[in-house]
Design a protein around this motif. Structure first.
Motif, short mmCIF file in Angstrom:
data_model
loop_
_atom_site.label_atom_id
_atom_site.label_comp_id
_atom_site.label_asym_id
_atom_site.label_seq_id
_atom_site.Cartn_x
_atom_site.Cartn_y
_atom_site.Cartn_z
N VAL A 191 -7.41 1.83 -31.71
CA VAL A 191 -6.41 2.90 -31.55
C VAL A 191 -7.08 4.26 -31.55
N ILE A 192 -7.96 4.49 -32.51
CA ILE A 192 -8.65 5.78 -32.58
C ILE A 192 -9.51 5.99 -31.35
N LEU A 193 -10.14 4.93 -30.86
CA LEU A 193 -10.95 5.03 -29.63
C LEU A 193 -10.09 5.50 -28.47
N GLY A 194 -8.90 4.91 -28.32
CA GLY A 194 -8.02 5.32 -27.23
C GLY A 194 -7.51 6.74 -27.39
N ILE A 195 -7.10 7.11 -28.60
CA ILE A 195 -6.58 8.46 -28.84
C ILE A 195 -7.69 9.48 -28.68
N HIS A 196 -8.89 9.12 -29.11
CA HIS A 196 -10.02 10.04 -28.97
C HIS A 196 -10.34 10.33 -27.51
N ALA A 197 -9.98 9.39 -26.62
CA ALA A 197 -10.25 9.59 -25.19
C ALA A 197 -9.30 10.61 -24.56
N LEU A 198 -8.20 10.95 -25.24
CA LEU A 198 -7.25 11.94 -24.73
C LEU A 198 -7.74 13.34 -25.07
N PRO A 199 -7.40 14.34 -24.26
CA PRO A 199 -6.63 14.24 -23.01
C PRO A 199 -7.52 13.88 -21.83
N ALA A 200 -6.96 13.19 -20.89
CA ALA A 200 -7.68 12.87 -19.66
C ALA A 200 -7.49 14.02 -18.66
N THR A 201 -8.25 13.96 -17.57
CA THR A 201 -8.05 14.94 -16.51
C THR A 201 -6.63 14.78 -15.96
N PRO A 202 -6.04 15.83 -15.39
CA PRO A 202 -4.62 15.79 -15.00
C PRO A 202 -4.23 14.58 -14.16
N ALA A 209 -3.45 7.57 -19.02
CA ALA A 209 -4.14 7.52 -20.30
C ALA A 209 -3.16 7.55 -21.48
N HIS A 210 -2.12 8.35 -21.38
CA HIS A 210 -1.17 8.45 -22.48
C HIS A 210 -0.39 7.15 -22.67
N TRP A 211 -0.02 6.50 -21.58
CA TRP A 211 0.68 5.22 -21.70
C TRP A 211 -0.23 4.13 -22.25
N ILE A 212 -1.51 4.20 -21.89
CA ILE A 212 -2.48 3.25 -22.47
C ILE A 212 -2.58 3.46 -23.97
N ALA A 213 -2.65 4.71 -24.39
CA ALA A 213 -2.73 5.02 -25.82
C ALA A 213 -1.50 4.50 -26.56
N ILE A 214 -0.32 4.65 -25.96
CA ILE A 214 0.91 4.14 -26.56
C ILE A 214 0.82 2.61 -26.71
N GLY A 215 0.33 1.95 -25.67
CA GLY A 215 0.17 0.50 -25.73
C GLY A 215 -0.78 0.07 -26.83
N LEU A 216 -1.84 0.82 -27.04
CA LEU A 216 -2.80 0.49 -28.10
C LEU A 216 -2.14 0.63 -29.47
N HIS A 239 2.63 -4.42 -23.79
CA HIS A 239 2.38 -4.87 -22.42
C HIS A 239 3.14 -4.01 -21.41
N ILE A 240 4.39 -3.71 -21.75
CA ILE A 240 5.18 -2.86 -20.85
C ILE A 240 4.56 -1.48 -20.72
N SER A 241 4.00 -0.96 -21.81
CA SER A 241 3.33 0.34 -21.75
C SER A 241 2.15 0.30 -20.79
N TYR A 242 1.39 -0.78 -20.82
CA TYR A 242 0.26 -0.91 -19.90
C TYR A 242 0.74 -1.02 -18.45
N VAL A 243 1.87 -1.72 -18.25
CA VAL A 243 2.44 -1.83 -16.91
C VAL A 243 2.87 -0.45 -16.41
N VAL A 244 3.53 0.29 -17.28
CA VAL A 244 3.97 1.65 -16.91
C VAL A 244 2.76 2.54 -16.63
N ALA A 245 1.69 2.34 -17.39
CA ALA A 245 0.47 3.14 -17.17
C ALA A 245 -0.04 2.95 -15.75
#
Length: 221
Positions: free
Chosen positions: A40-51, A57-64, A93-99
């Motif tokens: 989770v921290i790895l994913g959140i640390h990757a934010l913010p992504a380029t526009p 990226a945000h939906w991936i972080a939610i999924g994590l 899983h739905i969050s990753y799909v939305v991502a």
């Protein structure tokens, strides 16, 4: 920091399996929290992504985060705990799909993925056939979950065969999604077929490796 978090997740996963073998209740809680917290921290640390990749990226972080919530729920052994975990992972899983849908609308996924999108559908049908006699009152819930994870893998196949993500990230996401699918088979076998630590010996590494790779899919975007 990314490497340190990856190592921490791996150590936590190994520690969790060891604690399960040794029936160390406190150890399994600590180890799983370390492993889940790390991805989770790895994913959140990757934010913010380029526009262009920010929504993905945000939906991936939610999924994590939802995955970590599911991990905590599955520390319990009751049916309510299992259902809570099932719902959390389904939403993950739905969050990753939305991502993926932020980069490619779903109607284009068959074109991107080609014949490969049929593979997770066939695998899911076989898995349901295998589990069906053992599901009982949970049949509807499991069907809904299977649909969600199949959509996630199809989305991953589509993005993996496109150029909408850079080469390392799209490969990480695809492999991560497939490993997540595999890990769910171990959870299903443990819950519905035979409860044994041997299921964790392959399911836990597949799960945490999958979540780590999905987290790495948004690193450096």
């Amino acid at each position: 920091m990314n490497l340190a978090l990856t190592i921490a997740c791996c150590i936590g996963a190994v520690g969790f399996i060891a604690a399960e073998y040794g029936q160390a209740r406190v150890g399994r809680v600590i180890a799983k929290l370390v492993a889940s917290g790390a991805f989770v921290i790895l994913g959140i640390h990757a934010l913010p992504a380029t526009p262009i990749y920010a929504s993905f990226a945000h939906w991936i972080a939610i999924g994590l985060v939802l995955g970590a919530i599911g991990d905590v729920a599955l520390l319990g052994e009751s049916t309510p705990a299992f259902m809570s975990g099932l719902v959390a992972f389904l939403l993950g899983h739905i969050s990753y799909v939305v991502a993926v849908a932020q980069l490619a609308p779903p109607q284009y996924w068959p074109a991107f993925g080609g014949i490969a999108v049929v593979v997770p559908i066939i695998a899911a049908v076989i898995a349901l056939w295998w589990l069906w006699p053992h599901l009982g009152a949970l049949r509807i819930a499991v069907i809904a979950y299977v649909i969600a994870i199949v959509l996630m893998v199809i989305a991953a196949i589509a993005i993996g065969h496109s150029e909408l993500l850079p080469a390392p990230q799209r490969t990480y996401f695809l492999v991560g999604a497939v490993l997540f699918f595999i890990s769910d088979l171990s959870v299903a076998r443990n819950r519905f077929i035979e409860k044994t630590v041997r299921n964790l010996a392959w399911g836990i590494p597949a799960y945490f490796a999958g979540q780590l790779l999905i987290a790495w899919a948004i690193v450096s975007l």
